[in-house]
Design an enzyme around this catalytic site. Structure first.
Site, PDB file in Angstrom:
ATOM      1  N   GLY A   1      -2.306  33.077 -59.219  1.00  0.00           N
ATOM      2  CA  GLY A   1      -1.341  33.482 -58.200  1.00  0.00           C
ATOM      3  C   GLY A   1      -0.009  32.792 -58.391  1.00  0.00           C
ATOM      4  N   GLY A   2       0.347  32.519 -59.632  1.00  0.00           N
ATOM      5  CA  GLY A   2       1.540  31.729 -59.960  1.00  0.00           C
ATOM      6  C   GLY A   2       2.851  32.463 -59.929  1.00  0.00           C
TER       7      GLY A   2
ATOM      8  N   ASP B   1      -1.612  36.782 -61.865  1.00  0.00           N
ATOM      9  CA  ASP B   1      -1.167  37.322 -60.582  1.00  0.00           C
ATOM     10  C   ASP B   1      -1.370  38.827 -60.629  1.00  0.00           C
ATOM     11  OD1 ASP B   1       0.007  37.527 -57.990  1.00  0.00           O
ATOM     12  OD2 ASP B   1       1.260  35.789 -58.444  1.00  0.00           O
TER      13      ASP B   1
ATOM     14  N   HIS C   1      -3.369  28.339 -48.566  1.00  0.00           N
ATOM     15  CA  HIS C   1      -2.864  28.268 -47.187  1.00  0.00           C
ATOM     16  C   HIS C   1      -2.544  29.653 -46.617  1.00  0.00           C
ATOM     17  CE1 HIS C   1       1.842  28.164 -47.617  1.00  0.00           C
ATOM     18  NE2 HIS C   1       1.315  29.110 -48.345  1.00  0.00           N
TER      19      HIS C   1
END
Length: 376
Positions: free
Chosen positions: A217-218, A243, A284
Protein backbone atom coordinates in the site's frame (compact mmCIF):
# COMPACT_ATOMS: atom_id res chain seq x y z
CA UNK A 1 17.33 24.44 15.47
CA UNK A 2 16.42 20.78 15.08
CA UNK A 3 13.10 19.66 13.66
CA UNK A 4 11.89 18.39 17.03
CA UNK A 5 12.82 21.73 18.62
CA UNK A 6 10.90 23.59 15.92
CA UNK A 7 7.80 21.51 16.64
CA UNK A 8 8.20 22.09 20.38
CA UNK A 9 8.31 25.85 19.75
CA UNK A 10 5.13 25.65 17.64
CA UNK A 11 3.34 23.72 20.40
CA UNK A 12 4.54 26.20 23.03
CA UNK A 13 3.38 29.16 20.92
CA UNK A 14 0.01 27.52 20.41
CA UNK A 15 -0.42 26.99 24.16
CA UNK A 16 0.55 30.61 24.80
CA UNK A 17 -2.02 31.90 22.31
CA UNK A 18 -4.63 29.67 23.92
CA UNK A 19 -3.85 31.13 27.34
CA UNK A 20 -4.07 34.68 26.01
CA UNK A 21 -7.39 34.16 24.24
CA UNK A 22 -10.66 34.69 26.05
CA UNK A 23 -13.30 31.99 25.88
CA UNK A 24 -15.27 34.07 23.40
CA UNK A 25 -12.22 34.68 21.19
CA UNK A 26 -11.48 30.96 21.09
CA UNK A 27 -15.05 30.14 20.14
CA UNK A 28 -15.06 32.85 17.45
CA UNK A 29 -11.87 31.43 15.95
CA UNK A 30 -13.22 27.87 15.82
CA UNK A 31 -16.75 28.55 14.64
CA UNK A 32 -16.44 31.67 12.53
CA UNK A 33 -12.87 32.40 11.44
CA UNK A 34 -11.41 29.05 10.38
CA UNK A 35 -14.37 27.92 8.22
CA UNK A 36 -14.56 31.13 6.19
CA UNK A 37 -10.79 31.41 5.73
CA UNK A 38 -10.69 27.94 4.23
CA UNK A 39 -13.75 28.64 2.07
CA UNK A 40 -12.08 31.72 0.58
CA UNK A 41 -8.81 29.84 0.11
CA UNK A 42 -10.76 27.24 -1.89
CA UNK A 43 -12.56 30.00 -3.83
CA UNK A 44 -9.20 31.43 -4.83
CA UNK A 45 -8.23 28.02 -6.14
CA UNK A 46 -11.48 27.64 -8.09
CA UNK A 47 -11.19 31.11 -9.62
CA UNK A 48 -7.60 30.49 -10.68
CA UNK A 49 -6.25 33.27 -8.46
CA UNK A 50 -3.42 31.17 -7.07
CA UNK A 51 -2.43 29.64 -10.39
CA UNK A 52 -2.50 33.00 -12.17
CA UNK A 53 -0.59 34.81 -9.44
CA UNK A 54 2.06 32.11 -9.22
CA UNK A 55 2.45 32.08 -12.99
CA UNK A 56 2.96 35.86 -12.84
CA UNK A 57 5.77 35.38 -10.32
CA UNK A 58 3.96 35.94 -7.04
CA UNK A 59 5.21 39.51 -6.75
CA UNK A 60 3.24 42.44 -5.33
CA UNK A 61 0.15 43.26 -7.39
CA UNK A 62 -2.89 45.49 -7.05
CA UNK A 63 -6.43 44.18 -6.79
CA UNK A 64 -7.04 45.30 -10.37
CA UNK A 65 -3.95 43.47 -11.62
CA UNK A 66 -4.83 40.33 -9.68
CA UNK A 67 -8.34 40.30 -11.12
CA UNK A 68 -6.71 40.17 -14.56
CA UNK A 69 -4.44 37.20 -13.80
CA UNK A 70 -7.31 35.10 -12.41
CA UNK A 71 -8.21 32.27 -14.76
CA UNK A 72 -11.92 33.03 -14.34
CA UNK A 73 -13.63 36.42 -14.42
CA UNK A 74 -14.05 37.83 -10.92
CA UNK A 75 -15.52 41.07 -9.62
CA UNK A 76 -12.63 43.25 -8.32
CA UNK A 77 -14.74 44.29 -5.34
CA UNK A 78 -15.28 40.63 -4.38
CA UNK A 79 -11.59 39.93 -4.87
CA UNK A 80 -10.66 42.92 -2.70
CA UNK A 81 -12.75 41.57 0.17
CA UNK A 82 -11.26 38.10 -0.24
CA UNK A 83 -7.71 39.42 -0.24
CA UNK A 84 -8.26 41.49 2.89
CA UNK A 85 -9.36 38.38 4.77
CA UNK A 86 -6.50 36.24 3.49
CA UNK A 87 -3.98 38.92 4.43
CA UNK A 88 -5.42 39.14 7.95
CA UNK A 89 -5.14 35.35 8.17
CA UNK A 90 -1.48 35.49 7.01
CA UNK A 91 -2.19 33.53 3.83
CA UNK A 92 -0.86 36.49 1.80
CA UNK A 93 0.81 39.83 2.65
CA UNK A 94 -0.81 43.26 2.46
CA UNK A 95 1.90 45.80 1.60
CA UNK A 96 -0.24 48.84 0.82
CA UNK A 97 -3.73 49.98 -0.04
CA UNK A 98 -5.22 47.46 -2.47
CA UNK A 99 -1.76 45.92 -2.96
CA UNK A 100 -0.83 42.39 -1.93
CA UNK A 101 2.15 40.05 -2.20
CA UNK A 102 2.19 36.29 -2.36
CA UNK A 103 3.73 34.26 0.47
CA UNK A 104 5.57 30.97 0.21
CA UNK A 105 2.32 29.22 1.10
CA UNK A 106 0.06 31.05 -1.38
CA UNK A 107 2.71 30.63 -4.09
CA UNK A 108 2.60 26.87 -3.49
CA UNK A 109 -1.21 26.98 -3.73
CA UNK A 110 -0.81 28.09 -7.34
CA UNK A 111 2.00 25.74 -8.28
CA UNK A 112 0.35 23.08 -10.39
CA UNK A 113 3.48 20.97 -10.07
CA UNK A 114 3.10 20.78 -6.30
CA UNK A 115 0.66 18.74 -4.26
CA UNK A 116 -0.75 21.70 -2.33
CA UNK A 117 -3.67 22.48 -4.72
CA UNK A 118 -4.85 18.87 -4.66
CA UNK A 119 -4.56 18.86 -0.88
CA UNK A 120 -6.93 21.83 -0.65
CA UNK A 121 -9.32 20.11 -3.05
CA UNK A 122 -9.15 16.91 -1.00
CA UNK A 123 -10.28 18.71 2.11
CA UNK A 124 -13.24 20.32 0.31
CA UNK A 125 -14.08 17.12 -1.57
CA UNK A 126 -13.69 14.59 1.25
CA UNK A 127 -12.95 15.92 4.73
CA UNK A 128 -15.04 19.05 5.30
CA UNK A 129 -18.47 17.55 4.68
CA UNK A 130 -17.55 14.44 6.66
CA UNK A 131 -16.61 16.56 9.66
CA UNK A 132 -19.69 18.79 9.39
CA UNK A 133 -21.99 15.76 9.28
CA UNK A 134 -20.15 13.78 11.96
CA UNK A 135 -22.35 14.92 14.90
CA UNK A 136 -25.51 13.79 13.06
CA UNK A 137 -23.88 10.50 12.11
CA UNK A 138 -22.80 9.75 15.68
CA UNK A 139 -26.29 10.59 16.94
CA UNK A 140 -27.76 8.31 14.26
CA UNK A 141 -25.70 5.31 15.46
CA UNK A 142 -26.46 6.02 19.12
CA UNK A 143 -22.99 7.36 19.94
CA UNK A 144 -21.40 3.96 19.56
CA UNK A 145 -17.73 3.70 18.64
CA UNK A 146 -17.89 3.30 14.82
CA UNK A 147 -16.62 -0.08 13.61
CA UNK A 148 -18.11 -0.56 10.14
CA UNK A 149 -16.01 0.99 7.32
CA UNK A 150 -18.86 0.52 4.84
CA UNK A 151 -21.37 2.37 7.03
CA UNK A 152 -18.96 5.11 8.06
CA UNK A 153 -19.43 8.78 8.76
CA UNK A 154 -18.24 9.40 5.21
CA UNK A 155 -20.81 7.04 3.69
CA UNK A 156 -23.50 8.68 5.84
CA UNK A 157 -23.39 11.93 3.84
CA UNK A 158 -21.88 10.81 0.49
CA UNK A 159 -24.64 11.04 -2.19
CA UNK A 160 -24.27 7.40 -3.23
CA UNK A 161 -23.58 6.27 0.36
CA UNK A 162 -20.27 4.86 -0.81
CA UNK A 163 -17.43 4.47 1.65
CA UNK A 164 -14.32 6.59 1.22
CA UNK A 165 -12.16 4.13 -0.71
CA UNK A 166 -15.07 2.94 -2.87
CA UNK A 167 -15.64 6.50 -4.05
CA UNK A 168 -11.94 7.02 -4.70
CA UNK A 169 -11.78 3.87 -6.81
CA UNK A 170 -14.92 4.83 -8.76
CA UNK A 171 -13.98 8.46 -9.40
CA UNK A 172 -10.47 9.26 -10.70
CA UNK A 173 -10.81 12.88 -9.55
CA UNK A 174 -11.62 11.78 -6.00
CA UNK A 175 -8.59 9.50 -5.99
CA UNK A 176 -6.40 12.24 -7.49
CA UNK A 177 -7.30 14.69 -4.73
CA UNK A 178 -6.62 12.05 -2.08
CA UNK A 179 -3.31 11.09 -3.69
CA UNK A 180 -2.21 14.72 -3.62
CA UNK A 181 -3.12 15.03 0.03
CA UNK A 182 -1.27 11.81 0.85
CA UNK A 183 1.87 13.01 -0.91
CA UNK A 184 1.78 16.39 0.83
CA UNK A 185 1.18 14.71 4.20
CA UNK A 186 4.06 12.28 3.64
CA UNK A 187 6.45 15.03 2.58
CA UNK A 188 6.09 16.78 5.95
CA UNK A 189 7.02 13.69 7.94
CA UNK A 190 10.45 12.65 9.15
CA UNK A 191 11.72 9.93 6.78
CA UNK A 192 11.42 6.54 8.44
CA UNK A 193 14.99 5.59 7.47
CA UNK A 194 16.22 8.40 9.75
CA UNK A 195 14.80 6.93 12.96
CA UNK A 196 14.61 3.22 12.14
CA UNK A 197 17.96 1.46 11.75
CA UNK A 198 17.64 0.13 8.21
CA UNK A 199 21.08 -1.44 8.52
CA UNK A 200 19.38 -4.18 10.54
CA UNK A 201 17.48 -5.12 7.38
CA UNK A 202 20.42 -5.07 5.00
CA UNK A 203 22.69 -7.04 7.32
CA UNK A 204 22.03 -10.73 6.84
CA UNK A 205 19.57 -10.17 3.98
CA UNK A 206 19.32 -13.05 1.51
CA UNK A 207 18.70 -10.93 -1.58
CA UNK A 208 19.23 -13.77 -4.00
CA UNK A 209 16.09 -15.57 -2.84
CA UNK A 210 13.60 -12.83 -1.89
CA UNK A 211 13.25 -9.01 -1.86
CA UNK A 212 14.71 -6.89 0.90
CA UNK A 213 11.52 -4.90 1.52
CA UNK A 214 7.93 -5.09 0.29
CA UNK A 215 6.07 -1.79 0.76
CA UNK A 216 2.40 -2.78 0.96
CA UNK A 217 0.00 0.00 0.00
CA UNK A 218 3.00 2.27 -0.60
CA UNK A 219 1.28 4.40 -3.25
CA UNK A 220 3.92 6.90 -4.49
CA UNK A 221 6.90 4.79 -3.40
CA UNK A 222 8.38 7.59 -1.29
CA UNK A 223 9.42 5.34 1.58
CA UNK A 224 11.20 2.86 -0.67
CA UNK A 225 12.91 5.76 -2.45
CA UNK A 226 14.22 6.93 0.92
CA UNK A 227 15.55 3.44 1.54
CA UNK A 228 17.36 3.62 -1.81
CA UNK A 229 18.84 6.99 -0.85
CA UNK A 230 20.29 5.48 2.31
CA UNK A 231 21.46 2.25 0.65
CA UNK A 232 22.37 3.15 -2.96
CA UNK A 233 24.22 -0.12 -3.59
CA UNK A 234 21.11 -2.28 -3.30
CA UNK A 235 20.66 -4.44 -6.42
CA UNK A 236 17.93 -3.70 -8.94
CA UNK A 237 14.60 -5.33 -8.12
CA UNK A 238 15.42 -5.78 -4.45
CA UNK A 239 12.47 -3.59 -3.37
CA UNK A 240 8.79 -4.14 -4.20
CA UNK A 241 6.06 -1.49 -4.22
CA UNK A 242 2.55 -2.95 -3.91
CA UNK A 243 -0.72 -1.08 -4.33
CA UNK A 244 -3.92 -1.14 -6.35
CA UNK A 245 -3.47 -0.63 -10.12
CA UNK A 246 -5.29 2.72 -9.94
CA UNK A 247 -2.71 3.99 -7.45
CA UNK A 248 0.35 2.64 -9.24
CA UNK A 249 -0.77 4.14 -12.56
CA UNK A 250 0.32 7.62 -11.49
CA UNK A 251 3.71 6.62 -10.06
CA UNK A 252 6.67 7.87 -12.09
CA UNK A 253 10.42 8.18 -11.78
CA UNK A 254 11.13 5.31 -9.42
CA UNK A 255 14.55 3.77 -9.13
CA UNK A 256 15.24 0.55 -11.04
CA UNK A 257 15.79 -1.00 -7.63
CA UNK A 258 12.01 -0.79 -7.09
CA UNK A 259 9.57 -3.15 -8.81
CA UNK A 260 5.89 -2.18 -8.92
CA UNK A 261 3.36 -4.95 -8.27
CA UNK A 262 -0.45 -4.51 -8.40
CA UNK A 263 -1.90 -6.04 -5.25
CA UNK A 264 -4.94 -5.93 -2.97
CA UNK A 265 -3.75 -6.39 0.61
CA UNK A 266 -6.94 -8.21 1.59
CA UNK A 267 -5.81 -11.14 -0.56
CA UNK A 268 -2.94 -13.61 0.16
CA UNK A 269 0.50 -11.98 -0.03
CA UNK A 270 2.23 -13.25 -3.20
CA UNK A 271 5.81 -12.35 -2.17
CA UNK A 272 7.08 -15.02 0.20
CA UNK A 273 10.00 -14.82 2.61
CA UNK A 274 10.99 -11.18 2.17
CA UNK A 275 13.33 -9.65 4.70
CA UNK A 276 10.76 -6.98 5.59
CA UNK A 277 7.11 -6.22 4.91
CA UNK A 278 6.39 -2.53 5.42
CA UNK A 279 3.10 -0.72 6.07
CA UNK A 280 2.93 3.06 6.34
CA UNK A 281 -0.36 4.44 7.64
CA UNK A 282 -2.32 1.53 6.20
CA UNK A 283 -3.61 -0.25 9.28
CA UNK A 284 -4.97 2.95 10.84
CA UNK A 285 -7.49 3.03 7.98
CA UNK A 286 -9.16 -0.19 9.12
CA UNK A 287 -11.02 -1.50 12.18
CA UNK A 288 -9.94 -4.71 13.88
CA UNK A 289 -11.54 -7.36 11.67
CA UNK A 290 -10.10 -5.95 8.43
CA UNK A 291 -6.74 -5.23 10.07
CA UNK A 292 -6.53 -8.84 11.29
CA UNK A 293 -7.10 -10.12 7.77
CA UNK A 294 -4.45 -7.80 6.39
CA UNK A 295 -1.84 -8.67 9.01
CA UNK A 296 -2.65 -12.37 8.72
CA UNK A 297 -1.95 -12.30 4.99
CA UNK A 298 1.49 -10.88 5.70
CA UNK A 299 2.27 -13.28 8.54
CA UNK A 300 1.49 -16.24 6.29
CA UNK A 301 4.17 -15.04 3.85
CA UNK A 302 6.87 -14.38 6.46
CA UNK A 303 9.87 -16.60 7.17
CA UNK A 304 10.30 -17.34 10.89
CA UNK A 305 13.52 -15.99 12.37
CA UNK A 306 14.22 -13.91 9.27
CA UNK A 307 11.28 -11.78 8.11
CA UNK A 308 10.15 -8.62 9.87
CA UNK A 309 6.89 -6.71 9.77
CA UNK A 310 7.47 -2.95 10.03
CA UNK A 311 4.40 -0.86 10.84
CA UNK A 312 5.06 2.87 10.41
CA UNK A 313 2.08 4.42 12.14
CA UNK A 314 0.92 6.34 15.17
CA UNK A 315 1.37 4.63 18.53
CA UNK A 316 -1.13 6.50 20.66
CA UNK A 317 0.41 7.29 24.08
CA UNK A 318 -1.57 6.56 27.23
CA UNK A 319 -1.35 10.25 28.18
CA UNK A 320 -0.22 13.45 26.50
CA UNK A 321 -1.20 12.57 22.94
CA UNK A 322 -0.38 15.34 20.47
CA UNK A 323 -2.88 17.33 18.44
CA UNK A 324 -1.62 15.63 15.27
CA UNK A 325 -2.20 12.18 16.75
CA UNK A 326 -5.65 12.95 18.14
CA UNK A 327 -6.81 14.74 14.99
CA UNK A 328 -5.78 11.75 12.91
CA UNK A 329 -7.58 9.40 15.30
CA UNK A 330 -10.85 11.32 14.91
CA UNK A 331 -10.47 11.76 11.14
CA UNK A 332 -9.90 8.07 10.40
CA UNK A 333 -12.89 7.35 12.63
CA UNK A 334 -15.08 9.75 10.65
CA UNK A 335 -13.82 8.64 7.24
CA UNK A 336 -13.62 4.89 7.73
CA UNK A 337 -14.70 3.82 11.25
CA UNK A 338 -11.04 3.19 12.07
CA UNK A 339 -8.70 4.41 14.83
CA UNK A 340 -5.15 4.98 15.97
CA UNK A 341 -3.82 2.23 18.23
CA UNK A 342 -1.98 2.24 21.55
CA UNK A 343 1.00 -0.04 22.09
CA UNK A 344 -1.29 -2.54 23.82
CA UNK A 345 -3.71 -2.47 20.89
CA UNK A 346 -0.85 -3.04 18.42
CA UNK A 347 0.40 -5.98 20.49
CA UNK A 348 -3.09 -7.49 20.61
CA UNK A 349 -3.59 -7.13 16.86
CA UNK A 350 -0.23 -8.69 16.05
CA UNK A 351 -0.78 -11.55 18.48
CA UNK A 352 -3.86 -12.66 16.54
CA UNK A 353 -1.58 -13.34 13.55
CA UNK A 354 1.10 -15.09 15.58
CA UNK A 355 3.38 -12.04 15.70
CA UNK A 356 5.11 -10.21 18.54
CA UNK A 357 6.56 -6.74 18.95
CA UNK A 358 10.36 -6.69 19.00
CA UNK A 359 10.91 -2.94 19.35
CA UNK A 360 9.16 0.39 18.83
CA UNK A 361 11.18 3.11 17.11
CA UNK A 362 9.69 6.61 17.76
CA UNK A 363 10.32 9.44 15.30
CA UNK A 364 11.29 11.87 18.07
CA UNK A 365 8.59 14.32 17.00
CA UNK A 366 5.75 12.83 19.01
CA UNK A 367 4.00 11.74 15.85
CA UNK A 368 4.73 8.33 14.29
CA UNK A 369 6.77 5.29 15.21
CA UNK A 370 7.97 2.14 13.49
CA UNK A 371 6.61 -0.94 15.23
CA UNK A 372 9.04 -3.78 14.51
CA UNK A 373 7.47 -7.25 14.76
CA UNK A 374 8.33 -10.82 13.90
CA UNK A 375 6.76 -14.27 14.08
CA UNK A 376 6.49 -15.42 17.69
Amino acid sequence: MTDSQRIQHIEAASKLINKLQTTEEKMYELTYTQPIVFAILQTGLDAGLWAGWTKAGGHAMTVSELSQVCERKIDPQLLRRMLRLLAAANIIQEIGEDTFKSTQFSFACGDKGSFIPRTIQCSSHHFMMTDVMLPKYLAEIGYKNPDDPVKSGYAFWEPGHRDFFARCMAEPESQDFFSGWMRCWTDQKLPWAEYFDTNTLVEGAELGSAPLCVDIGGHHGIDLSRLVDKHPTLPNGSLVLQDLPECLAEVKGLSEKITMMPYNFFTPQPVKGARAYYLHCVLHDWPEDRARLLVGNIANAMKKGYSKLLINDIVMPRTGASLTQTVMDMQVMALGSAYERTEAMWASLLQTAGLKIVKIWPDGRGYESVVEAELA
